[in-house]
Motif scaffolding. Structure first.
Motif, mmCIF file in Angstrom:
data_model
loop_
_atom_site.group_PDB
_atom_site.id
_atom_site.type_symbol
_atom_site.label_atom_id
_atom_site.label_comp_id
_atom_site.label_asym_id
_atom_site.label_seq_id
_atom_site.Cartn_x
_atom_site.Cartn_y
_atom_site.Cartn_z
ATOM 1 N N VAL A 226 45.430 45.474 35.975
ATOM 2 C CA VAL A 226 44.264 46.163 36.527
ATOM 3 C C VAL A 226 43.311 45.194 37.222
ATOM 4 O O VAL A 226 42.409 45.616 37.959
ATOM 5 C CB VAL A 226 43.522 46.940 35.418
ATOM 6 C CG1 VAL A 226 44.329 48.146 34.975
ATOM 7 C CG2 VAL A 226 43.217 46.044 34.220
ATOM 8 N N GLU A 227 43.505 43.885 36.997
ATOM 9 C CA GLU A 227 42.650 42.898 37.673
ATOM 10 C C GLU A 227 42.939 42.790 39.163
ATOM 11 O O GLU A 227 42.227 42.085 39.884
ATOM 12 C CB GLU A 227 42.796 41.518 37.021
ATOM 13 C CG GLU A 227 44.217 41.053 36.748
ATOM 14 C CD GLU A 227 44.988 40.683 37.992
ATOM 15 O OE1 GLU A 227 44.371 40.270 38.988
ATOM 16 O OE2 GLU A 227 46.219 40.821 37.968
ATOM 17 N N ILE A 228 43.959 43.466 39.645
ATOM 18 C CA ILE A 228 44.346 43.376 41.051
ATOM 19 C C ILE A 228 43.168 43.733 41.975
ATOM 20 O O ILE A 228 43.075 43.236 43.100
ATOM 21 C CB ILE A 228 45.566 44.296 41.333
ATOM 22 C CG1 ILE A 228 46.062 44.099 42.761
ATOM 23 C CG2 ILE A 228 45.216 45.743 41.080
ATOM 24 C CD1 ILE A 228 47.326 44.906 43.052
ATOM 25 N N THR A 243 33.448 45.490 44.012
ATOM 26 C CA THR A 243 34.413 44.826 43.141
ATOM 27 C C THR A 243 34.210 45.252 41.697
ATOM 28 O O THR A 243 35.168 45.583 40.983
ATOM 29 C CB THR A 243 34.301 43.297 43.243
ATOM 30 O OG1 THR A 243 34.458 42.894 44.603
ATOM 31 C CG2 THR A 243 35.367 42.620 42.396
ATOM 32 N N ALA A 244 32.958 45.231 41.240
ATOM 33 C CA ALA A 244 32.663 45.605 39.853
ATOM 34 C C ALA A 244 33.074 47.049 39.572
ATOM 35 O O ALA A 244 33.678 47.353 38.532
ATOM 36 C CB ALA A 244 31.181 45.403 39.565
ATOM 37 N N LYS A 245 32.758 47.964 40.488
ATOM 38 C CA LYS A 245 33.093 49.364 40.281
ATOM 39 C C LYS A 245 34.596 49.590 40.314
ATOM 40 O O LYS A 245 35.139 50.381 39.530
ATOM 41 C CB LYS A 245 32.401 50.239 41.335
ATOM 42 C CG LYS A 245 30.894 50.286 41.202
ATOM 43 C CD LYS A 245 30.275 51.335 42.106
ATOM 44 C CE LYS A 245 30.569 52.743 41.638
ATOM 45 N NZ LYS A 245 29.822 53.765 42.395
ATOM 46 N N ALA A 246 35.294 48.903 41.218
ATOM 47 C CA ALA A 246 36.747 49.052 41.305
ATOM 48 C C ALA A 246 37.430 48.552 40.033
ATOM 49 O O ALA A 246 38.352 49.188 39.514
ATOM 50 C CB ALA A 246 37.290 48.306 42.518
ATOM 51 N N LEU A 247 36.964 47.409 39.509
ATOM 52 C CA LEU A 247 37.543 46.866 38.281
ATOM 53 C C LEU A 247 37.310 47.805 37.095
ATOM 54 O O LEU A 247 38.217 48.056 36.291
ATOM 55 C CB LEU A 247 36.940 45.490 37.987
ATOM 56 C CG LEU A 247 37.427 44.336 38.873
ATOM 57 C CD1 LEU A 247 36.542 43.104 38.675
ATOM 58 C CD2 LEU A 247 38.877 43.996 38.580
ATOM 59 N N LYS A 248 36.118 48.339 36.985
ATOM 60 C CA LYS A 248 35.800 49.232 35.874
ATOM 61 C C LYS A 248 36.573 50.547 35.983
ATOM 62 O O LYS A 248 37.151 51.022 34.990
ATOM 63 C CB LYS A 248 34.295 49.514 35.859
ATOM 64 C CG LYS A 248 33.855 50.402 34.694
ATOM 65 C CD LYS A 248 32.348 50.606 34.707
ATOM 66 C CE LYS A 248 31.910 51.498 33.552
ATOM 67 N NZ LYS A 248 30.425 51.716 33.546
ATOM 68 N N ALA A 249 36.599 51.124 37.170
ATOM 69 C CA ALA A 249 37.287 52.405 37.352
ATOM 70 C C ALA A 249 38.791 52.267 37.112
ATOM 71 O O ALA A 249 39.412 53.129 36.487
ATOM 72 C CB ALA A 249 37.019 52.943 38.763
ATOM 73 N N THR A 250 39.365 51.171 37.599
ATOM 74 C CA THR A 250 40.800 50.963 37.418
ATOM 75 C C THR A 250 41.142 50.802 35.949
ATOM 76 O O THR A 250 42.119 51.383 35.448
ATOM 77 C CB THR A 250 41.260 49.723 38.193
ATOM 78 O OG1 THR A 250 40.922 49.873 39.572
ATOM 79 C CG2 THR A 250 42.765 49.535 38.075
ATOM 80 N N SER A 251 40.354 50.008 35.222
ATOM 81 C CA SER A 251 40.602 49.786 33.797
ATOM 82 C C SER A 251 40.546 51.097 33.021
ATOM 83 O O SER A 251 41.393 51.361 32.162
ATOM 84 C CB SER A 251 39.577 48.806 33.222
ATOM 85 O OG SER A 251 39.690 47.547 33.822
#
Length: 501
Positions: A226-228, A243-251
């Motif tokens: 998910v870090e991708i 970046t922060a929102k994408a990382l959180k949403a993906t996780s």
């Protein structure tokens, strides 16, 4: 001489065209690793044990993403994601570790393309060309029609990426919606028709301690993957926020998916069916639930797997490009094409994956060969969070985690070291592969050091820099994002940071 505005605009650069939603679309394809490994893992461990591994890995992946969001905001202009942060954290201690992390990260994502392509080619052959069983022997590997489809899919993913990340993100959004809807339909249909049964899920007789750890090691490519989203940080319109929102949403999405999909699918068709059809079980599920309409499930799975290849191609290419930017591999890869894409790196990816499809026959064997590099990179990335907190306390951090994250990062770092060492030294406990694959992984990491030395000694004509004590200046973007609304500090205002002349 300072370049003019026109000169800067004419220089190829990564284009800032993505939003966090694009990052999510490019990142959630990690769930496809579940498709590739679910049948194999359930066959060895049992469904509940496999699900417990995926849940644990997903939680750790979510925590790691919180750490990586801080690092991404510190270096918003650096391409390469986690591997690039590892370079920054470790270079003052032993610079080649940065090359090992970057090369390992790149090969971890790059060979995931071969894993997915292998599964995709086998599915297409089994569903629509089952009668074509002729093979050709090539260096001990039997090549059939499935290999042809696999190689075609590799180069199709390359083509979509080569002409710009925006097209890749759009493709992922469309296909991602299709795949998600199809999976929901399978689970709901099983519940409505009364075919879902909790008795179909067991803890499995093969779930030894070593097998569990090795399978955690193998599936980390998917649960940690998910870090991708961080790899595209320089291409987000608002690097820090997106970046922060994408990382959180993906996780969050992946944590739900890694629970719901195994429970829904295994409960519907049973562990035995999964074990007998470790790749084509979605087709079987559609056959059982919708009266012989297995081709629909096959089509969905093919699209889903190719979707994953598009994203992993994008990520792998940027990791290799970032490695070259930092002077840690051949300088020819520090190049963008006219669409602002690292075209040469993407091409290297496609060539290497084609070679692996020709040389390694098992999907799990390919994962074992690549996972050592990937886990090494992730572990060094977590370590970089700790080192940068110590070495650059005054560096602007638009996203700053609280003190509690120091012990959290320490525990994750130690855990990852243990999992990596155990997985690399006990590969046969997974039920597939052996030391050959681990030795290939070690060889890949050793090659990174060779290329690091070649770049510095031959291409840059300077002594090998085992420790790099230099420090880039924080980017204006990071400084502005970290400043209070009423202040706009310059580089000189940042405590402990000296502008680079």
């Amino acid at each position: 001489m300072t370049p003019t505005h026109d000169e800067v605009e004419a220089t190829p650069h990564l284009h800032k065209t993505l939003t966090w939603k694009d990052g999510l679309a490019l990142s959630i394809v990690s769930v496809n690793g579940l498709f590739v490994t679910l049948g194999f893992a359930v066959g060895v461990l049992g469904a509940w044990t496999a699900i417990a591994i995926w849940i644990t890995g997903s939680v750790i992946g979510l925590l790691q993403n919180r750490l990586f969001a801080e690092l991404a905001a510190m270096f918003p202009g650096k391409s390469g994601g986690v591997a690039r942060y590892a370079i920054e954290g470790w270079k003052r201690y032993f610079a080649p570790l940065g090359a090992i992390a970057s090369f390992g990260y790149w090969i971890g994502w790059s060979l995931a393309i071969a894993v997915t392509a292998s599964a995709l080619g086998g599915i297409i052959q089994a569903e629509w060309f089952a009668g074509s069983t002729s093979t050709v022997s090539f260096l001990g590997n039997e090549l059939g029609l499935g290999h042809v489809f696999a190689i075609i899919s590799v180069w199709a993913a390359w083509a979509v990426n080569y002409v710009g990340i925006r097209l890749a993100a759009t493709v992922n959004k469309v296909v991602g919606v299709m795949v998600t809807v199809a999976l929901v339909v399978v689970v709901v249909a099983a519940l409505v028709q009364g075919q879902w049964d909790a008795a179909n899920l067991t803890w499995g007789p093969g779930a030894t301690f070593s097998a569990v750890i090795v399978w955690f090691y193998i599936t980390a490519w998917t649960t940690y993957g998910v870090e991708i989203a961080a790899s595209f940080a320089p291409e987000y319109k608002d690097t820090v926020r997106d970046t922060a929102k994408a990382l959180k949403a993906t996780s969050t999405f992946m944590l739900i998916a890694f629970v719901a999909i195994p429970i829904g699918v295994t409960g519907a068709i049973g562990e035995g069916t999964l074990t007998e059809n470790p790749v084509g079980y979605i087709t079987v599920a559609f056959d059982q639930l919708f009266g012989g309409q297995g081709w629909i499930g096959t089509l969905v799975l093919v699209f889903s797997l190719w979707l994953a290849m598009v994203s992993t191609t994008a990520d792998g290419g940027r990791a290799l490009y970032g490695l070259a930017q930092e002077g840690m591999t051949i300088r020819q890869l520090d190049w963008l094409n006219r669409w602002g894409v690292p075209g040469r790196s993407l091409t290297i990816d496609a060539v290497i994956n084609t070679a692996h499809l020709l040389l390694l026959s098992s999907s799990v064997a390919i994962l074992l060969a690549s996972n050592l590099g990937y886990m090494t990179a992730i572990t060094l990335g977590v370590g970089a969070f700790l080192l940068l907190r110590k070495d650059r306390p005054g560096w602007p951090r638009p996203i700053r985690r609280g003190r509690i994250w120091i012990p959290v990062a320490t525990v994750i770092f130690v855990l990852n070291v243990f999992i990596t060492l155990w997985g690399a030294t006990h590969p046969s406990d997974a039920g597939y592969g052996g030391m050959r694959e681990s030795l290939i992984g070690i060889g890949i990491l050793a090659l990174s050091v060779v290329l690091f030395v070649y770049r510095q000694v031959v291409q840059d004509r300077r002594p090998i820099q085992w420790r790099d004590l230099s420090e880039d200046s924080p980017s204006p973007e990071a400084i502005a994002a970290a400043a209070p609304p009423s202040a706009a500090p310059t580089v000189r205002d940042v405590p402990g940071v000296t502008p680079r002349s």
